[in-house]
Design a protein around this motif. Structure first.
Motif, PDB file in Angstrom:
ATOM      1  N   LEU A  21       6.752  -6.526  -2.146  1.00 27.07           N
ATOM      2  CA  LEU A  21       6.956  -6.510  -0.698  1.00 27.07           C
ATOM      3  C   LEU A  21       7.403  -5.132  -0.222  1.00 27.07           C
ATOM      4  O   LEU A  21       7.979  -4.344  -0.977  1.00 27.07           O
ATOM      5  CB  LEU A  21       7.994  -7.557  -0.312  1.00 27.07           C
ATOM      6  N   ALA A  22       7.153  -4.889   1.076  1.00 26.36           N
ATOM      7  CA  ALA A  22       7.590  -3.671   1.774  1.00 26.36           C
ATOM      8  C   ALA A  22       7.047  -2.425   1.108  1.00 26.36           C
ATOM      9  O   ALA A  22       7.769  -1.474   0.839  1.00 26.36           O
ATOM     10  CB  ALA A  22       9.099  -3.625   1.867  1.00 26.36           C
ATOM     11  N   ARG A  23       5.743  -2.415   0.800  1.00 28.22           N
ATOM     12  CA  ARG A  23       5.088  -1.225   0.257  1.00 28.22           C
ATOM     13  C   ARG A  23       3.964  -0.771   1.190  1.00 28.22           C
ATOM     14  O   ARG A  23       2.995  -0.171   0.743  1.00 28.22           O
ATOM     15  CB  ARG A  23       4.520  -1.514  -1.143  1.00 28.22           C
ATOM     16  N   GLY A  24       4.090  -1.128   2.444  1.00 25.33           N
ATOM     17  CA  GLY A  24       3.099  -0.711   3.426  1.00 25.33           C
ATOM     18  C   GLY A  24       2.241  -1.879   3.878  1.00 25.33           C
ATOM     19  O   GLY A  24       2.062  -2.854   3.168  1.00 25.33           O
ATOM     20  N   ASN A  25       1.712  -1.736   5.098  1.00 23.80           N
ATOM     21  CA  ASN A  25       0.925  -2.820   5.672  1.00 23.80           C
ATOM     22  C   ASN A  25      -0.380  -3.046   4.925  1.00 23.80           C
ATOM     23  O   ASN A  25      -0.852  -4.174   4.834  1.00 23.80           O
ATOM     24  CB  ASN A  25       0.620  -2.530   7.148  1.00 23.80           C
ATOM     25  N   SER A  26      -0.976  -2.004   4.377  1.00 21.49           N
ATOM     26  CA  SER A  26      -2.234  -2.186   3.653  1.00 21.49           C
ATOM     27  C   SER A  26      -2.033  -2.980   2.364  1.00 21.49           C
ATOM     28  O   SER A  26      -2.965  -3.609   1.882  1.00 21.49           O
ATOM     29  CB  SER A  26      -2.865  -0.829   3.325  1.00 21.49           C
ATOM     30  N   ALA A  27      -0.813  -2.946   1.825  1.00 23.80           N
ATOM     31  CA  ALA A  27      -0.521  -3.720   0.621  1.00 23.80           C
ATOM     32  C   ALA A  27      -0.253  -5.182   0.955  1.00 23.80           C
ATOM     33  O   ALA A  27      -0.118  -6.007   0.054  1.00 23.80           O
ATOM     34  CB  ALA A  27       0.685  -3.129  -0.104  1.00 23.80           C
ATOM     35  N   GLY A  28      -0.158  -5.507   2.225  1.00 23.15           N
ATOM     36  CA  GLY A  28       0.018  -6.881   2.650  1.00 23.15           C
ATOM     37  C   GLY A  28       1.466  -7.332   2.677  1.00 23.15           C
ATOM     38  O   GLY A  28       1.736  -8.502   2.889  1.00 23.15           O
ATOM     39  N   GLY A  29       2.419  -6.419   2.477  1.00 19.95           N
ATOM     40  CA  GLY A  29       3.820  -6.842   2.481  1.00 19.95           C
ATOM     41  C   GLY A  29       4.697  -5.888   3.244  1.00 19.95           C
ATOM     42  O   GLY A  29       5.896  -5.783   2.963  1.00 19.95           O
TER      43      GLY A  29
END
Length: 163
Positions: A21-29
């Motif tokens: 989680l929280a690794r950028g919007n493209s990562a989905g989190g």
């Protein structure tokens, strides 16, 4: 050929790697990272103890008097000792809940009476009570008296339904 526990593996597709989680919007989190919008549970380090209700008085403290077991079918008996019968009644007397009330032994007649075997009994008494302990019955009959059990209202109703 034998299979050992260290050789076992789950079938293909049964396990998934953890979502980072929280690794950028493209990562989905990214953005809120699955925590929704504001509030105590969206903050970092958020841990809420068990039973916490946001400052409201917790249920376990509101209902503290209801802990434990209370038998709603328990029948409270008024205990009367054989030593009390010895002190309050003459030889050959009829001992009933009404006579016990008149003698000042009972406070009221709302609860059934149980005769217990504390104290000596040398007088022959005719005892009428709702319950009598085995030792009290032996003392009363040993002194030459008799024991008669009084049927309670619930007992009669059960006897009628069983027939």
């Amino acid at each position: 050929m034998s299979i050992h526990a260290n050789e076992l593996a789950p079938p293909r597709g049964a396990t998934h790697s953890r979502k980072r989680l929280a690794r950028g919007n493209s990562a989905g989190g990214g953005t809120y990272a699955g925590k929704g919008l504001k509030g105590q549970k969206s903050r970092s380090g958020s841990k809420i103890r068990l039973g916490f209700e946001g400052g409201q008085m917790p249920l376990v403290r509101r209902l503290h008097t209801l802990r434990g077991f209370n038998n709603r079918w328990r029948v409270p008996y008024q205990p009367v000792n054989t030593g009390t019968l010895q002190a309050r009644f003459e030889d050959g007397a009829e001992v009933t809940p009404e006579s016990l009330r008149a003698a000042g032994v009972l406070r009221h007649l709302r609860e059934p009476v149980k005769i217990l075997a504390t104290g000596e009994l040398t007088r022959a008494l005719n005892v009428h009570a709702h319950k009598v302990s085995v030792a009290a019955r032996a003392r009363i009959e040993g002194a030459g008296g008799t024991v008669t059990l009084i049927a309670e209202a619930g007992d009669e109703a059960e006897a009628v339904t069983e027939e």
